[in-house]
Structure formats: structure tokens, C-alpha cells
Write a protein that holds these residues in place. Structure first.
Motif, short mmCIF file in Angstrom:
data_model
loop_
_atom_site.label_atom_id
_atom_site.label_comp_id
_atom_site.label_asym_id
_atom_site.label_seq_id
_atom_site.Cartn_x
_atom_site.Cartn_y
_atom_site.Cartn_z
N LYS A 124 -14.45 -26.24 6.84
CA LYS A 124 -14.26 -25.31 5.73
C LYS A 124 -12.81 -24.84 5.70
O LYS A 124 -12.24 -24.48 6.73
N GLY A 125 -12.21 -24.88 4.53
CA GLY A 125 -10.80 -24.49 4.40
C GLY A 125 -9.83 -25.62 4.65
O GLY A 125 -8.61 -25.44 4.52
N ALA A 126 -10.34 -26.80 4.99
CA ALA A 126 -9.48 -27.97 5.23
C ALA A 126 -9.44 -28.86 4.00
O ALA A 126 -10.45 -29.02 3.30
N GLU A 170 -17.51 -28.55 5.06
CA GLU A 170 -17.38 -27.85 3.78
C GLU A 170 -15.97 -27.92 3.23
O GLU A 170 -15.61 -27.18 2.32
N GLY A 171 -15.16 -28.83 3.78
CA GLY A 171 -13.80 -29.00 3.29
C GLY A 171 -13.72 -29.93 2.09
O GLY A 171 -14.73 -30.32 1.50
N THR A 172 -12.50 -30.34 1.76
CA THR A 172 -12.23 -31.08 0.53
C THR A 172 -11.46 -32.37 0.82
O THR A 172 -10.54 -32.38 1.63
N LEU A 173 -11.85 -33.42 0.14
CA LEU A 173 -11.08 -34.66 0.10
C LEU A 173 -10.49 -34.75 -1.31
O LEU A 173 -11.23 -34.73 -2.29
N LYS A 174 -9.17 -34.83 -1.38
CA LYS A 174 -8.51 -34.79 -2.69
C LYS A 174 -7.52 -35.95 -2.80
O LYS A 174 -6.74 -36.20 -1.87
N VAL A 234 -23.24 -38.54 4.01
CA VAL A 234 -22.15 -37.76 3.40
C VAL A 234 -22.75 -36.42 3.03
O VAL A 234 -23.70 -36.35 2.25
N GLU A 235 -22.19 -35.34 3.59
CA GLU A 235 -22.87 -34.04 3.49
C GLU A 235 -21.88 -32.90 3.34
O GLU A 235 -20.91 -32.80 4.10
N ASP A 236 -22.08 -32.08 2.32
CA ASP A 236 -21.43 -30.77 2.14
C ASP A 236 -19.98 -30.83 1.64
O ASP A 236 -19.45 -29.80 1.19
N VAL A 237 -19.33 -31.96 1.69
CA VAL A 237 -17.92 -31.99 1.31
C VAL A 237 -17.75 -31.90 -0.20
O VAL A 237 -18.67 -32.16 -0.97
N SER A 238 -16.53 -31.52 -0.61
CA SER A 238 -16.12 -31.59 -2.00
C SER A 238 -15.11 -32.73 -2.15
O SER A 238 -14.26 -32.93 -1.27
N VAL A 256 -27.68 -41.33 2.87
CA VAL A 256 -28.01 -40.00 2.34
C VAL A 256 -26.72 -39.31 1.93
O VAL A 256 -25.77 -39.19 2.72
N ILE A 257 -26.69 -38.86 0.68
CA ILE A 257 -25.57 -38.09 0.14
C ILE A 257 -26.15 -36.76 -0.34
O ILE A 257 -26.92 -36.73 -1.29
N ARG A 258 -25.82 -35.69 0.36
CA ARG A 258 -26.47 -34.41 0.05
C ARG A 258 -25.45 -33.26 0.01
O ARG A 258 -24.47 -33.24 0.74
N ARG A 259 -25.70 -32.35 -0.92
CA ARG A 259 -24.89 -31.13 -1.09
C ARG A 259 -23.39 -31.46 -1.24
O ARG A 259 -22.53 -30.74 -0.75
N VAL A 260 -23.11 -32.53 -1.94
CA VAL A 260 -21.73 -32.94 -2.19
C VAL A 260 -21.33 -32.51 -3.59
O VAL A 260 -22.12 -32.62 -4.53
N LYS A 261 -20.12 -32.01 -3.72
CA LYS A 261 -19.58 -31.60 -5.03
C LYS A 261 -18.46 -32.58 -5.40
O LYS A 261 -17.52 -32.76 -4.63
#
Length: 474
Positions: A124-126, A170-174, A234-238, A256-261
Motif C-alpha cells: 500500500k502506498g507503493a 494494495e499498491g499500483t502498477l502504472k 492477481v489480488e488487490d492491486v490497482s 484468480v483475479i480478485r479485487r483488482v482495479k
């Protein structure tokens, strides 16, 4: 259909690629690799209107953690961070299993290649900020472009032939889009390269000779591709922005891909593209797309007939779509066949997207005379939408786009389509309820709409051509 076995040279090249990636060759059907036996597994169950096997994904809760900072990662230094991520992945793999931790902060990086028994955990925050320089995704790897196998720029995150791989946190791949957004335009040299690849595949030229990361071919890489993998999570990441398709399980099993934004509004920015993959669950995700939320595929034409692997047992449930072309698309790359797809409790609302709604259909099946393959046993239930430009169900069997004039039909194969079942759907406004354009030589069969309500319909509600066994009931 006859399988085309790989040549000795192809087998050798594939083995070398697997060894370089630190991944085990895929086990034969019905067996488990040593790595999948060693790492604890989570068994995921998903109810469906067809026999759905449990899905096995890796459990890294007891695995050792490998912070990338222990290997020299430095914010603001792409070279050090890329090297540190690669070293941490190698160390985790060598240890038998491990969690590679990306801590809080912005970490610029080039390509990331996963290995078996490794979880890339973005805290989270990364933010992992991926380079926009195409050279950072070389050397070319075995991948695909719209259903055709080739060697091209590496996907930004890539796993080839791996067991037990994950991306969590809970971090982000951009993705930085400076160059990729220029490539979105698809100028003539790019289209010429696609035409060349089409001919190479149609003539069954070996994949290692289809080198596309050259000149101005400009074939954009996928953001995340799991190529010939098993036990994928893949889980929780944005995930923000993408050169091409965002999440691409290809020839993979138990995903399984879950809770991904996902928020990606560039060209061809589908959210998830399961292709020739089996036992796939996409749940509790949010999609804000420049293309389809989910598009189930199974390869194109001769390449898919050679591989002969259908996409099967795919579930999308409890997802929200803020924007996109279709909520669920099937095709047009479906030459290996698509069966047993279930969409349940998903909702389109366009709320908070920041972009004008472009969604067309809830379920869209598209193919053409070159694809062959098949589509059967597709179910959609408990779906709601606000205003859509198309309808609840659309089937088109003559979708060729620019390819109609760019390349010839080498071999004509129609696509049998049967068993499309839609129930309990509510839409505020749509152009139509159902529109099916089947082939006279091969009508669409066994279609049902039950409990489908559209408050405002702008055109003829139902239009069916060459359909056998159609039921539309309240």
C-alpha cells in the motif's frame, strides 16, 4: 483436429526460454509439477451453471519476504530498481518460494520477469512506474499480438511457463505512456507489420521466425501476461494505463483475479483477456476501460487451429464496470473455441469514470468467416446497467474491421454458436434488447432471454437473422 507438434528446434528454443525464465515446463494434463506440490495452495470454489472445477492458486502466507531495498533498489533510479527487482525475484525463486516486496514510494522500473513460486507484492502506498522506452522491453520474448504468436517486446510484467505466480498488495502498477500513446495511432508501417505477421501465421512459419520488435512495427506489449502458466493469482492491486491489453492469461490454467482495479483508456485497453485459458475466476474487480472490460479469446485462425486449446470455465462475478466497450466480449479471436462462460452479479454505471460512456453491449459475441472455432454454453445473469449504446445481447458473424481489405481469406471456416442464455438483466436505456446476425449456412442456436428489462429502447427491441431456437420471455 490434428495437433501440429513442435519441431525439434522449436522444442529446444522453448526449453531454453523456460530455463532462462526460471520456470518449469508445464506438466501434462492431470499431473502436478514439483513446485505446485511444494507450495501450499488455496482452493477457490465458484458456482456456475456448468461443472466448474475448484481453482488452485498459491498461498504465500508462510513464504519468506524479500524487500527490493535489500537488493539496492532506489527511488528515482530505474537501473538500480530494475536490477534489484530481478535479483529479489531470483533469490525468492532459489529459496523455493518467496514474496518480493515493493515498499511504499514510487519505484521506476523496466520489464519485470516473474519466476515460479514468486509473489510480487506491491505494498500500500507503493507505485511501480514502468518505463515508456521500448528498448527497456528487449530482448524480444515469445508472446502474441491479437491472437497470433510472435516474438515481440516483453510485456511489462511477464511470466512464461511458470507455476505458482502472484501479483498482490494494495499498491499500483502504472505505465508511462509517452511513447505508447504515439503508437496508438497505428500508422502504415505498423499495419504493414501486422499484415506480414498475418501471412507468416497463415503459412505456419515457425514462431521463432516471426520477429516483430524491429523497425517501425510498433506492436505495443501487454501490461501483464501470464504465458503458459499454472496457479496464478492477481489480488488487490490497482493498474493504471497500459500500452495494450492489461491482464492477459494466455494458455494458462487456474487463474484468480480478485479485487483488482483497472483504469486504462488507451487503444486496445481491454481489462482482462483470458485466451486459450481454463479455470479462470475474475471477481470483485472494478474496470474503467478504453475497450472491453473482459474479452474472452482463443487465438486467431491457423495459429489457434495449430495449438487447438479452447478457453473454458471462465467466471466473472461481482464486478463493477465504470466504462468500456463491452461488459463481456467473446472473440473475435476465438478460433480455438470458447465454452462455459458465466457472468453473474455485475453492474455498469459510468459513475466516477471521468470519461463519457462508451459501453455498447452487456454480452457481445463476434466472429467472421476466417475464425472457425466455436462458442457454446455462455450464461449471463443478475446484471444491471444505466445507459448503453448497444444492447443486452449482440451477436455478429461478419466482424472483420480493417482486415476485410488488408488480407485475404486463406481458409473459410464458420463458427458454430449455440447456448447463449441471459437472465435477470435490468437496463435503464439501450438502443435495443437483442440483435443477432447469424450465418445462413450455420445459424445461431439455442438462445434465451428471460427476465430482461430495458426501461427505454431506442430502436427495434429484438432483431434475429438465421437463429434457431430463440426464446424471449418475461
Amino acid at each position: 483436429m490434428t495437433r501440429h507438434l513442435p519441431s525439434r528446434r522449436q522444442a529446444l528454443l522453448a526449453g531454453l526460454a523456460l530455463a532462462a525464465a526460471g520456470c518449469a515446463p508445464l506438466p501434462r494434463a492431470g499431473t502436478a509439477s514439483a513446485s505446485s506440490r511444494q507450495l501450499p495452495q488455496e482452493r477457490v470454489r465458484a458456482a456456475a451453471p456448468f461443472p466448474m472445477p475448484d481453482i488452485s492458486v498459491p498461498d504465500f502466507s508462510a513464504s519468506r519476504r524479500f524487500p527490493i531495498t535489500d537488493f539496492g533498489a532506489a527511488q528515482g533510479d530505474q537501473q538500480k530498481t530494475s536490477a534489484a527487482i530481478a535479483q529479489a525475484i531470483a533469490a525468492a525463486h532459489a529459496a523455493g518460494s518467496g514474496v518480493v516486496v515493493v515498499p511504499e514510494g514510487v519505484w521506476p522500473t523496466a520489464k519485470i520477469h516473474l519466476k515460479s513460486n514468486v509473489n510480487l507484492h506491491v505494498a500500500k502506498g507503493a507505485t511501480l512506474l514502468f518505463s515508456e522506452r521500448p528498448d527497456d522491453y528487449l530482448p524480444a520474448v515469445m508472446t502474441t499480438w491479437e491472437g497470433l504468436e510472435c516474438y515481440n517486446y516483453s510485456p511489462l510484467v511477464y511470466a512464461y511457463g511458470c507455476d505458482n505466480v502472484a501479483i498482490t498488495g494494495e499498491g499500483t502498477l502504472k505505465a508511462k505512456l509517452d511513447v505508447w500513446k504515439v503508437w496508438y495511432a497505428r500508422p502504415k508501417p505498423h499495419m504493414d507489420a501486422l499484415v506480414a505477421l498475418y501471412h507468416l501465421a497463415a503459412k505456419r512459419v515457425p514462431v521463432e521466425q516471426r520477429q516483430m520488435a524491429v523497425g517501425q512495427a510498433n506492436l505495443r506489449p501487454q501490461f501483464v501476461q501470464f504465458n503458459r502458466c499454472r496457479n496464478v493469482l492477481v489480488e488487490d492491486v490497482s493498474i493504471v494505463d497500459s500500452p495494450f491489453w492489461v491482464l492477459h492469461p494466455y494458455l494458462s490454467r487456474d487463474v484468480v483475479i480478485r479485487r483488482v482495479k483497472v483504469r486504462a483508456h488507451g487503444h486496445n485497453n481491454d481489462g482482462v483477456d483470458p485466451e486459450m485459458s481454463q479455470n479462470v475466476l475474475v471477481e470483485d474487480c472494478v474496470f474503467d476501460q478504453g475497450d472491453d472490460a473482459i474479452s474472452v479469446k482463443s487465438g486467431r485462425d491457423q495459429d489457434a487451429w495449430r495449438l487447438n486449446v479452447p478457453s473454458r470455465n471462465i467466471i466473472m462475478r461481482n464486478c463493477r464496470v465504470k466504462n468500456g466497450h463491452q461488459l463481456m466480449a467473446i472473440g473475435s479471436e476465438l478460433s480455438g473455441g470458447v465454452e462455459n462462460v458465466f457472468v453473474d452479479n455485475c453492474h455498469f454505471d459510468n459513475a466516477g469514470s471521468g470519461a463519457r460512456s462508451t459501453i455498447n453491449n452487456i454480452l457481445f459475441v463476434k466472429t467472421n468467416e476466417r475464425r472457425g472455432g466455436y462458442v457454446k454454453n455462455i450464461h449471463v445473469s443478475n446484471v444491471s446497467a444505466t445507459r448503453i449504446a448497444g444492447g443486452v445481447l449482440s451477436v455478429e458473424t461478419d466482424v472483420l474491421y480493417q482486415w476485410r481489405d488488408l488480407v485475404p481469406t486463406y481458409e473459410r471456416r464458420l463458427t458454430p454458436i449455440e447456448g447463449l442464455h441471459v437472465s435477470n438483466v435490468k437496463v435503464d436505456e439501450a438502443a435495443f434488447v437483442c440483435r443477432i446476425q447469424g450465418e445462413a449456412e450455420m445459424p445461431v442456436k439455442d438462445v434465451s432471454l428471460r427476465g430482461v428489462t430495458v426501461a427505454k429502447v431506442l430502436e427495434a427491441p429484438v432483431s434475429t437473422v438465421n437463429v434457431q431456437g430463440f426464446v424471449h420471455a418475461a
